[in-house]
Design an enzyme around this catalytic site. Structure first.
Site, PDB file in Angstrom:
ATOM      1  N   THR A  25      16.696  11.753 -27.989  1.00  9.72           N
ATOM      2  CA  THR A  25      17.772  12.669 -27.635  1.00  9.72           C
ATOM      3  C   THR A  25      17.167  13.935 -27.069  1.00  9.72           C
ATOM      4  O   THR A  25      15.989  14.224 -27.279  1.00  9.72           O
ATOM      5  CB  THR A  25      18.643  13.013 -28.855  1.00  9.72           C
ATOM      6  N   ASP A  26      17.975  14.685 -26.364  1.00 15.52           N
ATOM      7  CA  ASP A  26      17.455  15.871 -25.706  1.00 15.52           C
ATOM      8  C   ASP A  26      18.522  16.948 -25.686  1.00 15.52           C
ATOM      9  O   ASP A  26      19.678  16.676 -25.435  1.00 15.52           O
ATOM     10  CB  ASP A  26      17.043  15.520 -24.275  1.00 15.52           C
TER      11      ASP A  26
END
Length: 124
Positions: A25-26
């Site tokens: 995830t970012d």
């Protein structure tokens, strides 16, 4: 999936996501810059701290899971390591070498790969 308002154009995508072992995830733009970094590692509900003592057999399984299930590579060039592969593979390999003490060369020498087959939803 309709209740979650998830639109799926290809049903095979659901099969692929069902076999995911790594989710990245970012929030800060690292994926858009094509660079990722492992910051937390979870096994089930347990966050594994890098400096915690991990059973040696479990650590060996981590090394095998990371080192033998990748198309990426680790190159030792003097005092530093360089990594090849996708951004995700580079991040995971870097984490395993730096934080788990994985030695890719030793792992490959000590292991025998019996069969390699690309993921294919039809053969699943």
């Amino acid at each position: 999936m309709m209740a979650d308002q998830a639109m799926v154009r290809k049903l095979s995508t659901c099969e692929t996501m069902g076999s995911a072992t790594v989710i990245c995830t970012d929030k800060t733009g690292t994926l858009t810059m094509n660079q990722t970094k492992v910051t937390k590692f979870w096994v089930g509900l347990d966050n594994i701290e890098y400096d915690s003592l991990v059973d040696e057999k479990l650590l060996e399984l981590y090394h095998q899971g990371v080192g033998l299930n990748t198309t990426g590579s680790v190159y030792n060039s003097g005092t530093t390591c360089e990594y090849s592969g996708s951004p995700t593979e580079k991040a995971i390999l870097s984490w395993a070498v730096t934080n788990l003490g994985m030695d890719m060369e030793k792992l490959k020498q000590d292991s025998t790969i019996l069969h390699v087959q690309m993921f294919n939803s039809e053969k699943k």
